[in-house]
Design an enzyme around this catalytic site. Structure first.
Site, PDB file in Angstrom:
ATOM      1  N   GLU A  43       0.838  -1.200   0.000  1.00 40.65           N
ATOM      2  CA  GLU A  43       0.000   0.000   0.000  1.00 40.65           C
ATOM      3  C   GLU A  43       0.877   1.256   0.000  1.00 40.65           C
ATOM      4  OE1 GLU A  43      -2.423  -0.755   3.476  1.00 40.65           O
ATOM      5  OE2 GLU A  43      -3.070  -2.652   2.618  1.00 40.65           O
TER       6      GLU A  43
ATOM      7  N   GLU B 207      -4.521  -6.527   2.869  1.00 43.19           N
ATOM      8  CA  GLU B 207      -3.277  -7.173   3.302  1.00 43.19           C
ATOM      9  C   GLU B 207      -3.277  -8.656   2.963  1.00 43.19           C
ATOM     10  OE1 GLU B 207      -5.149  -5.092   5.044  1.00 43.19           O
ATOM     11  OE2 GLU B 207      -3.816  -3.352   5.181  1.00 43.19           O
TER      12      GLU B 207
ATOM     13  N   GLN C  82       1.793  -1.918   5.717  1.00 39.58           N
ATOM     14  CA  GLN C  82       2.064  -0.518   6.078  1.00 39.58           C
ATOM     15  C   GLN C  82       2.435  -0.335   7.557  1.00 39.58           C
ATOM     16  OE1 GLN C  82      -0.952   2.874   5.375  1.00 39.58           O
ATOM     17  NE2 GLN C  82       0.364   2.786   3.582  1.00 39.58           N
ATOM     18  N   PHE C  83       1.741  -1.032   8.417  1.00 38.55           N
ATOM     19  CA  PHE C  83       2.084  -1.107   9.840  1.00 38.55           C
ATOM     20  C   PHE C  83       1.832  -2.552  10.265  1.00 38.55           C
ATOM     21  CE2 PHE C  83       1.276   3.393   9.461  1.00 38.55           C
ATOM     22  CZ  PHE C  83       2.090   3.998  10.408  1.00 38.55           C
ATOM     23  N   ALA C  84       2.661  -3.066  11.190  1.00 38.55           N
ATOM     24  CA  ALA C  84       2.450  -4.442  11.652  1.00 38.55           C
ATOM     25  C   ALA C  84       1.036  -4.615  12.198  1.00 38.55           C
ATOM     26  CB  ALA C  84       3.470  -4.803  12.715  1.00 38.55           C
ATOM     27  N   ASP C  85       0.496  -3.536  12.751  1.00 35.39           N
ATOM     28  CA  ASP C  85      -0.862  -3.556  13.304  1.00 35.39           C
ATOM     29  C   ASP C  85      -1.918  -3.912  12.243  1.00 35.39           C
ATOM     30  OD1 ASP C  85      -0.206  -1.353  15.852  1.00 35.39           O
ATOM     31  OD2 ASP C  85       1.037  -1.329  14.064  1.00 35.39           O
ATOM     32  N   TYR C  86      -1.544  -3.835  10.976  1.00 33.59           N
ATOM     33  CA  TYR C  86      -2.506  -4.118   9.892  1.00 33.59           C
ATOM     34  C   TYR C  86      -2.237  -5.449   9.220  1.00 33.59           C
ATOM     35  CZ  TYR C  86      -3.252   0.839  10.613  1.00 33.59           C
ATOM     36  OH  TYR C  86      -3.491   2.063  11.182  1.00 33.59           O
TER      37      TYR C  86
ATOM     38  N   PRO D  81      -5.335  -9.112   8.755  1.00 35.56           N
ATOM     39  CA  PRO D  81      -6.073  -9.696   7.626  1.00 35.56           C
ATOM     40  C   PRO D  81      -5.223 -10.661   6.797  1.00 35.56           C
ATOM     41  CG  PRO D  81      -6.449  -7.332   7.736  1.00 35.56           C
ATOM     42  CD  PRO D  81      -5.349  -7.648   8.721  1.00 35.56           C
TER      43      PRO D  81
ATOM     44  N   HIS E 119      -0.909   1.762  15.589  1.00 34.25           N
ATOM     45  CA  HIS E 119       0.364   2.078  14.923  1.00 34.25           C
ATOM     46  C   HIS E 119       1.542   1.780  15.839  1.00 34.25           C
ATOM     47  CE1 HIS E 119      -2.656   4.808  13.091  1.00 34.25           C
ATOM     48  NE2 HIS E 119      -2.048   4.511  11.969  1.00 34.25           N
TER      49      HIS E 119
HETATM   50  C1  LIG Z   1      -6.139  -2.726   7.733  1.00 34.52           C
HETATM   51  C2  LIG Z   1      -5.498  -1.415   7.469  1.00 34.52           C
HETATM   52  N1  LIG Z   1      -4.614  -1.288   6.456  1.00 34.52           N
HETATM   53  C3  LIG Z   1      -4.005  -0.108   6.228  1.00 34.52           C
HETATM   54  C4  LIG Z   1      -4.276   0.991   7.011  1.00 34.52           C
HETATM   55  C5  LIG Z   1      -3.544   2.309   6.780  1.00 34.52           C
HETATM   56  N2  LIG Z   1      -4.440   3.315   6.208  1.00 34.52           N
HETATM   57  C6  LIG Z   1      -5.127   4.164   6.995  1.00 34.52           C
HETATM   58  S1  LIG Z   1      -6.178   5.133   6.121  1.00 34.52           S
HETATM   59  C7  LIG Z   1      -5.689   4.456   4.654  1.00 34.52           C
HETATM   60  C8  LIG Z   1      -6.331   4.919   3.379  1.00 34.52           C
HETATM   61  C9  LIG Z   1      -7.813   4.728   3.373  1.00 34.52           C
HETATM   62  O1  LIG Z   1      -8.379   5.297   2.248  1.00 34.52           O
HETATM   63  P1  LIG Z   1      -9.950   5.367   2.036  1.00 34.52           P
HETATM   64  O2  LIG Z   1     -10.578   4.088   2.423  1.00 34.52           O
HETATM   65  O3  LIG Z   1     -10.205   5.850   0.664  1.00 34.52           O
HETATM   66  O4  LIG Z   1     -10.446   6.428   3.116  1.00 34.52           O
HETATM   67  P2  LIG Z   1     -10.185   8.003   3.174  1.00 34.52           P
HETATM   68  O5  LIG Z   1      -8.978   8.176   4.053  1.00 34.52           O
HETATM   69  O6  LIG Z   1      -9.988   8.509   1.823  1.00 34.52           O
HETATM   70  O7  LIG Z   1     -11.377   8.593   3.840  1.00 34.52           O
HETATM   71  C10 LIG Z   1      -4.710   3.481   4.861  1.00 34.52           C
HETATM   72  C11 LIG Z   1      -4.046   2.702   3.805  1.00 34.52           C
HETATM   73  C12 LIG Z   1      -5.214   0.795   8.054  1.00 34.52           C
HETATM   74  N3  LIG Z   1      -5.568   1.829   8.860  1.00 34.52           N
HETATM   75  N4  LIG Z   1      -5.811  -0.392   8.261  1.00 34.52           N
END
Ligand SMILES: Cc1ncc(C[n+]2csc(CCOP(=O)(O)OP(=O)(O)O)c2C)c(N)n1
Ligand SMILES: [Mg+2]
Lengths: 337, 410
Positions: A29, A60, A82-86, A89, A129
């Site tokens: 990501e 993920e 992106q973070f181990a916390d993610y 899945p 995070h």
């Molecule tokens: C499971 C997971 N993967 C990755 C992230 C990191 N992350 C946080 S917000 C984001 C983008 C989300 O985009 P969108 O769904 O379009 O929402 P928007 O921020 O545009 O409102 C990412 C990759 C996360 N929080 N949770």
């Protein structure tokens, strides 16, 4: 040789491997055009093209699942969560698939795959995070788990991981990306540019997995640790004046038990330090191994200093984080026991 | 047989990158009022095209036109205006506070205010939202205390969630706002389960699930669709398509699907696209979907077409991956300006009233902020205790945690 931050060293390892081996592909990501939220892959897409380094949908399980497919085809994917916390899945893909392909197909299908992820806290990132899930990987047969603590190690270990024939979980302590953080959150961190472990050999260089490093030789007590806690332990030793032998494990699986056992047999005392929660943490494994291999040399109970068994809080970050004061207390108690 | 040609991998790219000039010519925008309004018990098969169009009410002259218009009174529209202005002002103040180091992190709604503000007005007491971090309008329009919101952002001594959560991860059961997870998409499917529970218990409450365009890629999104479809759960499935995830444009998540709304079609779920910057259209479509759920007709999928005018979060700099002027080129305009024009055309609002409202709202927000800051900010003043950190992990603290709390000396 060049002086690098941990981010640059990690990027350099991927760069070197992508240049050497066109089978190495990098994705995740925000990893492609932008170069990752921590910039670890910056410039790789421009250099190697969109089919070698690319952005993925936010899934993920999909990242790891497709990486497994590619690895079994013959590529060498090095993917980022992106973070181990993610990573949760993706956990099914990691545990039930990547870790077992070799075993269940009797070597017919194998999975040379690296899954990189930033771990650990200290950045006011709250519970999503900050986590340190290494024990969720070390518990799984078939996975290797690596936790570098400085730019030099990060590059050498990441290249070893990419060249490894089996899946490797590569955990990057994000609090160390820009400098060796010792837990004193109220003091500025010295940047890597002022640190000799930031001198990273250029080109291809490998640090074999499974070799610990003694970062401080000592005789009073052995400290087993890794990642950010390597610096916290060093600060604790300096501040208490205790002559601790601090071992940076560098890789948890495979584990360098010889180095551990030799040290504990010498000091007769052992403190285990990690940022992850206590219960069923990797510290429990370490304490047991020390007990099994060094019981008759031990002069004090083995102590663990870890994060508390709570989710990682936001406001109480520094109450949660096992800082130098807590580690120092454990050193004193263990030496005086 | 001829030799097969070598394959090659397709990797989608946005139309423009930094340095280029913004281009939204691919966003097809129908005339306001052009899309029909079907009965709520319509056969989903009969309205497949609603997943590819955009329902709009406000036209370029600021008039409300077509079959989706006419649901809100002047007073309700003015209230909606105030909610959006309040949310925008709240965001602006909290962004400054973050820059001043009073908190660690913030996420704003700039350009997306209409969606959560208008949706909230279509719900009934007892309904539950499973929001993402970009729906604080549900709280503002639902009358939740701004002081409480700010105390959460500051992680201070009055933080309703005791400093445990990252800023903006609010929680208020009373206001129909489920505790926000930082893990994307997990709650989309939980909303379906909550709605199924309401049906199992023969209640009348419905749930609203929320997700961003980027996060629709997660498996939990698809799990939500299949469960909602199978059990005809009383849930509204909301996708906020603000064109960007963090640095990845919506094409990475959408892939070959025509639209995000079209994802619902394979599940037989009525799927609508709506102009997310049109307060009236958002409200009308929300009301339609909520009525369907309430009448036990099952789920509805809504895609709100909007644009994330600000950075993803305070940790992000969008100029690294999209043209700086892209947001000015966004063809659906700004939700506050569009409602302002409409109210002005109707003769119930004016530049003067707008300025006055702005000043009043700023005053209210600053008053709330002063009060919140008197309870502390992240690094100064009152804060949740270290003891709070150990509470609430379990209903009853188990012995091992009690021991750890003692060790911590708190
Ligand atoms: C499971 C997971 N993967 C990755 C992230 C990191 N992350 C946080 S917000 C984001 C983008 C989300 O985009 P969108 O769904 O379009 O929402 P928007 O921020 O545009 O409102 C990412 C990759 C996360 N929080 N949770
Ligand atoms: Mg988005």
């Amino acid at each position: 040789m060049a002086r690098m931050t941990m981010i640059e060293a990690i990027r350099d390892a991927m760069d070197v491997m992508m240049a050497r081996d066109e089978k190495v592909v990098v994705f995740g990501e925000d990893v492609g055009y932008f170069g990752g939220v921590f910039r670890c892959t910056a410039g790789l897409q421009q250099k190697y093209g969109k089919t070698r380094c690319f952005d993925t949908p936010i899934n993920e399980s999909g990242i790891v699942g497709t990486a497994i497919g590619m690895a079994t085809y013959g590529l060498r994917p090095c993917v980022e969560i992106q973070f181990a916390d993610y990573m949760y899945p993706a956990y099914d893909q990691i545990v039930s698939e990547a870790a077992r392909l070799r075993y269940r197909s009797n070597g017919e299908f194998t999975c040379p795959l690296v899954i990189r992820m930033p771990t650990g806290g200290g950045i006011f990132g709250g519970q999503t995070h900050s986590q340190s899930p290494e024990a969720l990987f070390t518990h799984v047969a078939g996975l290797k788990t690596v936790v570098p603590s400085n730019p030099y190690d990060a590059k050498g270990l990441l290249i070893a991981a990419i060249e490894d024939p089996d899946p490797v979980i590569f955990l990057e302590p994000k609090r160390l990306y820009n400098g060796p953080f010792d837990g004193h959150h109220d003091r500025p961190v010295t940047p890597w540019s002022k640190h000799e472990l930031a001198d990273v050999p250029s080109g291809h260089f490998v640090l074999p997995l499974g070799k610990a490093s003694i970062v401080r030789a000592g005789s009073a007590v052995t400290v087993l640790t890794y990642g950010t806690m390597v610096y916290v332990a060093q600060a604790a030793a300096a501040e208490t004046g205790i002559d601790a032998e601090i071992i940076d494990l560098r890789t948890l699986i495979p584990l360098d038990l010889d180095t551990i056992a030799a040290s504990v047999r010498k000091t007769g005392r052992c403190v285990v330090v990690h940022e992850a929660t206590l219960t069923s943490g990797f510290g429990a494994e370490l304490a047991t191994l020390v007990q099994e291999t060094c019981f008759f040399h031990l002069e004090a109970p083995i102590t663990r200093v870890t994060g508390w068994d709570t989710p990682y809080p936001h406001a109480q970050e520094w109450d949660y984080f096992p800082g130098p004061a807590r580690v120092g207390r454990a050193l004193v108690e263990t030496v005086e026991a | 047989m001829s030799e097969p040609k070598p394959l090659s991998l397709h990797v989608p790219e946005p139309a423009v990158r930094p340095g280029g000039s913004p281009d939204f010519s691919n966003v097809k925008i129908p005339r306001a009022g052009a899309v029909p309004r079907p009965d709520v018990d319509v056969d989903p098969e009969a309205i497949r095209e609603l997943a590819f169009s955009i329902i709009r009410v406000l036209n370029r002259n600021g008039e409300a036109v077509g079959p989706w218009a006419g649901l809100l009174s002047d007073e309700e529209l003015i209230e909606g205006m105030r909610h959006m202005m309040t949310l925008r002002t709240f965001d602006a103040r909290m962004l400054i506070a973050q820059r001043q180091g009073k908190t660690s992190f913030y996420m704003q709604h700039l350009g997306e205010e209409a969606i959560s503000c208008a949706f909230r007005k279509a719900l009934a007491p007892g309904d539950m939202n499973f929001p993402t971090y970009r729906q604080a309008g549900l709280l503002i329009a639902g009358g939740y205390s701004m002081v409480d919101m700010m105390c959460q952002v500051y992680s201070n001594s009055r933080d309703p969630v005791k400093g445990r959560q990252l800023p903006v991860m609010y929680s208020s059961k009373e206001h129909g706002f489920f505790t926000i997870s930082g893990n994307l998409a997990t709650q989309f499917v939980q909303a379906v389960g909550w709605a199924m529970a309401s049906a199992i218990c023969n209640d009348t409450k419905i749930a609203a699930a929320w997700i961003g365009d980027g996060s629709t890629a997660e498996s939990d999104f698809h799990a939500a669709l299949v469960f909602a479809s199978t059990y005809k759960a009383p849930v509204v499935l909301n996708i906020v398509n603000n064109q960007w995830a963090i640095s990845t444009f919506q094409g990475i998540a959408r892939g070959g699907s025509g639209t995000f709304a079209a994802r619902g079609l394979g599940f037989g779920i009525p799927s609508l696209r709506v102009d997310g910057n049109d307060y009236l259209a958002v409200h009308a479509v929300a009301k339609w979907a909520i009525e369907r759920a309430r009448r036990n007709l099952g789920p509805t999928l809504i895609e709100y077409v909007t644009y994330r005018a600000g950075a993803h979060s305070t940790s992000d700099d969008p100029s690294a991956y999209r043209p700086k002027t892209e947001s000015d080129a966004w063809p659906l305009g700004d939700p506050i300006i569009r409602l302002k024009n409409h109210l002005t055309v109707k003769g119930v609002w004016s530049e003067e009233r707008h300025k006055q409202a702005e000043a009043e709202i700023l005053d209210t927000v600053i008053t709330a902020q002063k009060e919140a800051e008197s309870y502390g900010t992240l690094h100064a003043g009152g804060k949740p205790s270290a003891r709070d950190m150990f509470e609430g992990v379990y209903a009853e603290m188990p012995p091992h945690l009690r021991r750890q709390r003692q060790q911590a000396g708190v």
